[in-house]
Scaffold this active site. Structure first.
Site, PDB file in Angstrom:
ATOM      1  N   ASP A 161       0.985  -1.160   0.105  1.00  0.00           N
ATOM      2  CA  ASP A 161      -0.015  -0.020   0.129  1.00  0.00           C
ATOM      3  C   ASP A 161       1.030   1.142  -0.012  1.00  0.00           C
ATOM      4  O   ASP A 161       2.027   1.216   0.276  1.00  0.00           O
ATOM      5  CB  ASP A 161      -0.899  -0.084   1.092  1.00  0.00           C
ATOM      6  CG  ASP A 161      -1.396   1.177   1.649  1.00  0.00           C
ATOM      7  OD1 ASP A 161      -2.133   1.672   0.766  1.00  0.00           O
ATOM      8  OD2 ASP A 161      -1.003   1.650   2.846  1.00  0.00           O
ATOM      9  N   ASP A 163       0.201   5.094   1.123  1.00  0.00           N
ATOM     10  CA  ASP A 163      -0.079   6.032   2.214  1.00  0.00           C
ATOM     11  C   ASP A 163       0.059   5.266   3.567  1.00  0.00           C
ATOM     12  O   ASP A 163      -0.635   4.199   3.565  1.00  0.00           O
ATOM     13  CB  ASP A 163      -1.497   6.761   2.153  1.00  0.00           C
ATOM     14  CG  ASP A 163      -1.446   7.806   1.236  1.00  0.00           C
ATOM     15  OD1 ASP A 163      -1.353   7.561  -0.109  1.00  0.00           O
ATOM     16  OD2 ASP A 163      -1.424   8.819   1.675  1.00  0.00           O
TER      17      ASP A 163
HETATM   18  P1  IMP Z   1      -3.354   4.224  -0.210  1.00  0.00           P
HETATM   19  O1  IMP Z   1      -3.449   4.218   1.178  1.00  0.00           O
HETATM   20  O2  IMP Z   1      -2.039   4.048  -0.825  1.00  0.00           O
HETATM   21  O3  IMP Z   1      -4.132   3.247  -0.616  1.00  0.00           O
HETATM   22  O4  IMP Z   1      -3.782   5.615  -0.689  1.00  0.00           O
HETATM   23  C1  IMP Z   1      -5.168   6.103  -0.263  1.00  0.00           C
HETATM   24  C2  IMP Z   1      -5.184   7.635  -0.230  1.00  0.00           C
HETATM   25  O5  IMP Z   1      -4.870   7.951  -1.781  1.00  0.00           O
HETATM   26  C3  IMP Z   1      -6.409   8.184   0.094  1.00  0.00           C
HETATM   27  O6  IMP Z   1      -6.713   8.229   1.534  1.00  0.00           O
HETATM   28  C4  IMP Z   1      -6.362   9.716  -0.474  1.00  0.00           C
HETATM   29  O7  IMP Z   1      -5.670  10.499   0.220  1.00  0.00           O
HETATM   30  C5  IMP Z   1      -5.250   9.251  -1.875  1.00  0.00           C
HETATM   31  N1  IMP Z   1      -6.320   9.457  -3.099  1.00  0.00           N
HETATM   32  C6  IMP Z   1      -5.909  10.479  -4.137  1.00  0.00           C
HETATM   33  N2  IMP Z   1      -6.666  10.001  -5.127  1.00  0.00           N
HETATM   34  C7  IMP Z   1      -7.661   9.031  -4.744  1.00  0.00           C
HETATM   35  C8  IMP Z   1      -8.633   8.382  -5.450  1.00  0.00           C
HETATM   36  O8  IMP Z   1      -8.939   8.577  -6.825  1.00  0.00           O
HETATM   37  N3  IMP Z   1      -9.169   7.152  -4.729  1.00  0.00           N
HETATM   38  C9  IMP Z   1      -8.924   6.999  -3.564  1.00  0.00           C
HETATM   39  N4  IMP Z   1      -7.761   7.690  -2.673  1.00  0.00           N
HETATM   40  C10 IMP Z   1      -7.324   8.554  -3.305  1.00  0.00           C
HETATM   41 MG    MG Z   2      -2.647   3.032   3.316  1.00  0.00          MG
END
Ligand code: IMP
Ligand code: MG
Length: 518
Positions: A161, A163
């Protein structure tokens, strides 16, 4: 007047998640249907939507060893968990584990929990404590370790993942995180495919994902990785919609025109730009790129290039094909989610912005201008966790009751500062990668931070063994175990100080929600 159902049962619910009422509590609410039909109801499941059924149950089961101070019995309980999991793997529908923990997910491998407990207890002496019982996080760590031991040196694909797993929420990959960067690089150099699977969706614009990963991408070049090694790195954006492969390219190559779609006749003869391995071509230095050597040689950078749809969603691949999902259903799902989000913003007086993209719709803090528009309310800088959870649960409900039912895979989640509905999810992404690389789940791992049912890593568990971490630092630590079990030397503390060229402030800033450069 419609009836109001209060959350009478909430305080007694200890285990389970939204789909799981605790096995110790009789199935509640005979008037369940009535409750669901009322628009004024309180959702009795709210108190459990942030719980993990399996870990809570394991914690409860370990309690007797703690309370009775029966240290040796921890081992027996761990062996019993192993046995239950094996039985569950053989017969998930009728297993004892599925009765104890109705929300329990898939186990793709045997889990050597007793072995993992011995290693963990040896280091942290949890069985010797008299006042503090084994905690949720400790059980999570033991499960992680057991999963890493089970896969051992058969690992061929590891997905991360973005973020909160590789970088802080809304941040960029930290070039100073040697432990994490060097562990990933080491895996790539040992022919393990590494993929970032992130919900962040910026369409097919590889350069936007590059901004967030720059600390890692520049490190790959600094460490003199070969083009073949760098090409083991992939990024899946928008959950499972946009797949990119990393490659080495001259820094001045424009990648914005690269498309994953079939080429039109006249374009098919234009070669895709790739930099020949270790060849240096005379060129003038790129302005503003001071972190690279300003010599007469071409500067090479690790860049993200769209993987052609025809390659990763080919007919003969046995994986999901999100590009071919019916557009009308995509639109209808986005409409339902957007409508529910707008209603929630209004109902809860949120100073929030809603953004619809090609394959997602999200809600995030609206900024200072919203204060004048909504004088009484909150969310211009930060939306409360409870408000985001409420929004996620409302969207889930609206989708669940929709007629006709939606068939497409999707994901609704609270991202920490925002809430999203995405078309597709991480199960689809991991399954597509497994099909593309022709790998069975037992040779794969997904590492993420969001395994509660309002999180977006949970879906990956259907397709892959998973590791649940809570911060990029923990990801770095976990990877040292992965390396050791893959029989690769872990990263030592004094490594990597010399080669880093990316300095703080070098990376551009991106609005993580919209993808606009700020
Ligand atoms: P992950 O934790 O890497 O899956 O990223 C999730 C984060 O990506 C979300 O909390 C958003 O801040 C950011 N994000 C930016 N664009 C999108 C989108 O189109 N869909 C969902 N998350 C997005
Ligand atoms: Mg995440």
């Amino acid at each position: 007047m419609s009836s109001i159902h209060v959350n009478l049962n909430a305080p007694s619910i200890q285990a389970g998640d939204s789909s799981a009422v605790s096995p110790h509590i009789p199935h509640m609410m005979s008037n369940e249907n009535e409750a669901f039909s009322s628009t004024h109801r309180r959702n009795y499941m709210l108190s459990t939507h942030r719980r993990d059924g399996l870990i809570e149950w394991m914690k409860e089961m370990l309690m007797h060893s703690f309370v009775l101070d029966a240290k040796e019995s921890y081992h027996g309980t761990m062996r019993f968990f192993e046995e239950l999991i094996d039985e569950h793997r053989r017969n998930p529908e009728k297993s004892r584990l599925s009765q104890f923990v109705p929300s329990v997910g898939v186990f793709h491998t045997h889990l050597p929990l007793h072995h993992a407990f011995r290693i963990y207890d040896n280091k942290y002496s949890i069985s010797l404590r008299r006042h503090i019982a084994p905690s949720f996080n400790e059980i999570r760590h033991i499960l992680n370790l057991a999963q890493i031991l089970a896969i051992g040196d058969t690992l061929k694909l590891i997905s991360f993942d973005g973020d909160q797993t590789l970088y802080d929420d809304g941040g960029n990959f930290d070039a100073n995180n040697d432990e994490l960067a060097l562990a990933i690089i080491r895996l790539l150099c040992h022919d393990v495919k590494v993929a970032v699977v992130t919900a962040a969706g910026y369409g097919w614009s590889g350069s936007k994902y590059e901004v967030r990963l720059k600390g890692l991408l520049s490190r790959m070049v600094d460490e003199n990785m070969t083009k073949e090694q760098i090409e083991n790195f992939y990024v899946f954006g928008g959950e499972s919609n946009y797949l990119f492969q990393c490659t080495l390219l001259d820094s001045d190559v424009d990648t914005s025109h690269l498309s994953p779609f079939p080429k039109k006749e006249e374009e098919s003869n234009i070669p895709i730009p790739t930099a020949p391995l270790a060849v240096t071509v005379p060129s003038s230095p790129v302005p503003g790129n001071a972190n690279h050597h300003a010599t007469s040689e071409k500067i090479l950078r690790a860049r993200l290039i769209p993987v052609p749809i025809a390659a990763w969603q080919a007919d003969d691949l046995n994986g999901p094909k999100p590009y071919f999902w019916p557009e009308a259903e995509v639109r209808s799902l986005l409409d339902v989610a957007e409508g529910t989000m707008r209603q929630t913003v209004e109902d809860l007086r949120l100073r929030a912005r809603i953004m619809r993209k090609e394959r997602s719709v999200g809600c995030f803090p609206g900024g200072p201008d919203m204060v004048a528009k909504i004088p009484v309310g909150h969310g211009s800088n930060r939306l409360k966790r409870e408000a985001l959870d409420e929004m996620v649960l409302r969207v889930m409900e609206a989708i669940r009751v929709h007629e006709p039912p939606f068939q497409l895979p999707y994901c609704v989640f609270n991202g920490g500062t925002d809430a999203w509905l995405d078309i597709g999810n991480k199960r689809v992404a991991v399954a597509a990668l497994q099909a593309f690389f022709r790998l069975p789940p037992e040779q794969c791992l997904h590492v993420g931070d969001q395994f509660l049912n309002i999180g977006n890593d949970l879906a990956a568990r259907d397709a892959s063994p998973c590791i649940w971490i809570t911060s990029p630092r923990e990801t770095g630590k976990v990877l040292q175990h992965v390396l050791r079990n893959k029989k690769i030397a872990p990263v030592s503390q004094d490594e990597g100080m010399v080669k880093r060229t990316l300095k703080e402030g070098d990376a551009a800033k991106l609005c993580v929600y919209t993808g606009e450069v700020v």
